[in-house]
Design an enzyme around this catalytic site. Structure first.
Site, PDB file in Angstrom:
ATOM      1  N   ASP A  94       0.851  -1.204   0.000  1.00 41.15           N
ATOM      2  CA  ASP A  94       0.000   0.000   0.000  1.00 41.15           C
ATOM      3  C   ASP A  94       0.878   1.242   0.000  1.00 41.15           C
ATOM      4  OD1 ASP A  94      -2.091   1.773   0.174  1.00 41.15           O
ATOM      5  OD2 ASP A  94      -2.470   1.409   2.295  1.00 41.15           O
ATOM      6  N   GLU A 152      -2.434  10.142  -0.900  1.00 38.76           N
ATOM      7  CA  GLU A 152      -3.696   9.390  -0.934  1.00 38.76           C
ATOM      8  C   GLU A 152      -4.177   9.095   0.473  1.00 38.76           C
ATOM      9  OE1 GLU A 152      -6.422   5.989  -0.852  1.00 38.76           O
ATOM     10  OE2 GLU A 152      -4.443   6.079   0.058  1.00 38.76           O
TER      11      GLU A 152
END
Lengths: 476, 476
Positions: free
Chosen positions: A300, A334
């Site tokens: 991630d 993000e």
């Protein structure tokens, strides 16, 4: 075909680029070229090496950190080295810094004299701070927003624990995203609701599978003026406090000292592989460059960034040049603001008609089975050659959905740009996601090759389609 | 049979105990009684409730800690409440206290300016301390004692990392003990060897499965005068340092501030369920009461202690009284000294002929399949009725080995006392063992019932055998 040309030439740079133009003017989406792309990606370690550089040399890269800046520089340099045209788009990002974090249950029914129970937790992004020496307050355990609201005045001055278990069985059935959605709703909204009711602090049970007493961080939606301390406790510690709560009242001593600093300067890394006859049209292929601070963000979203970078490496190696420009973007922020995605949208909102499609990979580097796409139903049939090319690596599934965008390309999709993401096995993704355990060793080099094959094939296919893919219906 | 008697009586305490004597004078190891024991255990939550008390209310209980003392008191009280005769045997125990522990790789090839890599680790029991501000030294990665020795003078002033992976595949094949043995040899002997060669500190890769970036602590064999800082790093961090080491030299900044305090006063908890005609003969059934400090020691060795405690609860509920005395022992200090087992042996070395057998459960609360026993080969056949009684719960396996003793009863076995342990599925045990994740939620209530059924059936069977079980051959 390409290799035959290659042998006979490579004499001068000029000749070589003329050839490239010639090659890409041939039927772009012919099976032979798609097969070359797939096979080249499946035989390259390049993306894995970039992922190793990103995770081992840079490591964690939360927005505003020195790691985030190092990541911007590292990815830019790698893209420039391939010959891509690199632009750094400035983005102002939140700058939240983790501090000390610890807790112990200091009062409970049946407590032996002198004994306390340690609670393992980690602050949520955007959490407020306790006093430096911590705070002590009663714990109220709830399992839903409704249950919290029913507690009324009792909440004031208390520490609220949302003890809602992650639904790993749902994730195992291929529904990892919705399982995470249900949990992250508690994490993002719960602390704010608790703050509005006067809670001293809020705790959520970690959103994710795998119970090895690791806490899963993530952003929470607190607002200035009511920025209470907020943390994720491990599944084990949530269960412990629930069990102790069943025996009688309990009190927790909690210390969290994060800081919210002024917004910092950062960048989206934008690397263009220029198109030929339709160079003004763009196909975005992307992942996000920032990660949480607890780990090196291998899944991630290191695999998303490395997968997108691998698109250019594959095309360069095959000397392939698409009709439309393929734009690799490594998004910034993000995780706790999506400022990169928003900044790109703002800067490009009058050029949306030139954005043919957008791809983002942000569900980890598990085995890819194909794609999810927010194209119109009529368009599905045109992707048949792509499916055929990827079937040999088990990645020929094509699922149409109304929404297919990752967080960063969400604004583009909502404005009508057809969006895509790889369809991956994410059953284990939320076991590592936002924890200290999201590290390089969890990434399969083979699956990352498949990932690059899928991302490159899709990017190439979109960048060369004859059909006008059209606009998707607005989703909000 | 028992229940028929019970209905017709229970008039006075005297009558009831007369009946008990009468009942246990009947054929003690008859199938009906063994069946009652098994079924009673399989229908009782009592042991799980005691395990919950031990882990939730007391929690971690490293020798010398307030938790260890609370555990002594809690278990004593529970045993007294059942009517067992409880003795506290004084034991002087090591008193080692964990301090601060952190590390980061501060120099490595390719390091971006200002970036360092965090290393997750935990001090080994008996570790020395760094200066309060830590120490910085080059890291040398080795994979064996031989490789370390070959490094020679290079070791002096360095931090040695033993990067040896735990063999989880071996554990999955039912060889968890040997897999752990290979790893723990590195952990117990490696730091001492490194200290002898002048190392500034020693790190071992965590001995255990499950890679969620958790460190596994454990005792190490350092000696006074050469007590260097020694810690277990997570599998992930060992791999990181190995990869960085392949890129070039690296330096670690390491802070460990444990303290070795003067030996503390503690106790073995000894709870006798007195025998009838052979009351002077003893069958020990035991687990160890201390745990590491990182977790609540649910599997290591809460299930062993709760399983042994459940023996008396089961017999009391059925009003069963064995011919020999069944002695439940909750040992103190198995983890970092085995002082409890040694003290018991010293106090009883002239009564070894009265120790008919000893049982210790210390491989976690995974599914039990039967027993391991260090009886002589000729004795195996006499256990047939026990096997038959436990077959219905899948626990009828009987394996003879030359060594079957847990650490605490090891001295008894080596002096000839036949020793036993449950044969359990330990494939996952070393994933939690010595980590923060060894918590109550990992224990299956059903398997703990099977565990009590096995421990009680075996204890009862041994305490009533007609055959003289004999002495085992000395193993050292």
């Amino acid at each position: 075909m390409k290799s035959v040309f290659k042998k006979s030439l490579s004499l001068t740079v000029l000749a070589s680029s003329l050839l490239s133009l010639g090659a890409s003017a041939a039927p772009a989406n012919d099976p032979a070229t798609l097969g070359q792309i797939r096979d080249s990606a499946m035989n390259s370690d390049w993306a894995y090496e970039r992922l190793a550089d990103l995770t081992d040399l840079v490591g964690p890269r939360l927005s505003g950190s020195v790691g985030a800046q190092a990541a911007v520089e590292q990815v830019s340099a790698a893209m420039r080295k391939l010959g891509a045209k690199v632009t750094l788009q400035p983005v102002k990002v939140p700058h939240w810094v983790r501090g000390e974090e610890k807790a112990e249950v200091v009062e409970y029914a049946g407590r032996p004299n002198g004994v306390t129970q340690k609670v393992v937790l980690t602050a949520l992004g955007g959490s407020g701070a306790t006093p430096a020496a911590g705070l002590t307050a009663p714990v109220i355990v709830v399992h839903s927003f409704e249950e919290l609201k029913a507690k009324g005045a009792q909440v004031k001055g208390s520490i609220v624990l949302f003890d809602v278990a992650f639904d790993q069985e749902m994730a195992d059935r291929g529904q990892a995203g919705p399982a995470y959605g249900a949990g992250s709703r508690i994490r993002t909204q719960g602390p704010r609701l608790a703050a509005e009711m006067g809670a001293a602090a809020a705790l959520v049970r970690s959103v994710g599978g795998a119970n090895y007493r690791i806490a899963h961080t993530g952003a929470t939606g607190l607002v200035d003026g009511a920025r209470i301390p907020a943390a994720a406790v491990t599944a084990e510690d949530a269960m412990l406090m629930s069990r102790l709560s069943a025996r009688g009242p309990l009190k927790l001593h909690l210390t969290l000292t994060p800081q919210t600093l002024p917004d910092a300067d950062s960048f989206n890394v934008i690397a263009d592989w220029p198109g030929t006859d339709k160079a003004d049209e763009v196909v975005i292929v992307s992942g996000h460059l920032d990660s949480w601070d607890l780990a090196t963000g291998a899944h991630d979203d290191g695999t998303g960034v490395a997968g997108a970078m691998g698109v250019i490496e594959t095309l360069k190696k095959l000397d392939l040049h698409p009709r439309r420009t393929i734009r690799v973007i490594a998004w910034m922020n993000e995780e706790n603001g999506t400022r990169g995605g928003k900044a790109y949208f703002e800067a490009n909102k009058d050029k949306l008609d030139k954005h043919f499609a957008a791809i983002e990979s942000d569900e980890g580097g598990g085995r890819p089975f194909g794609f999810i796409a927010s194209v119109t139903p009529q368009m599905v049939k045109y992707f048949a050659p792509l499916k055929t090319a990827l079937d040999p690596i088990g990645a020929g599934v094509f699922q149409r959905h109304d929404q297919a965008a990752g967080a960063d390309i969400g604004p583009l999709e909502r404005a009508g740009v057809p969006s895509f993401q790889p369809l991956v096995d994410a059953s284990f993704y939320f076991s590592y996601h936002h924890t200290p355990a999201d590290t390089l060793d969890k990434v399969s080099p083979l699956e990352l090759k498949r990932h690059v094959a899928v991302m490159t094939s899709l990017s190439w296919f979109l960048a060369n389609m004859d059909e006008n893919i059209g606009r998707v219906a607005k989703t909000d």
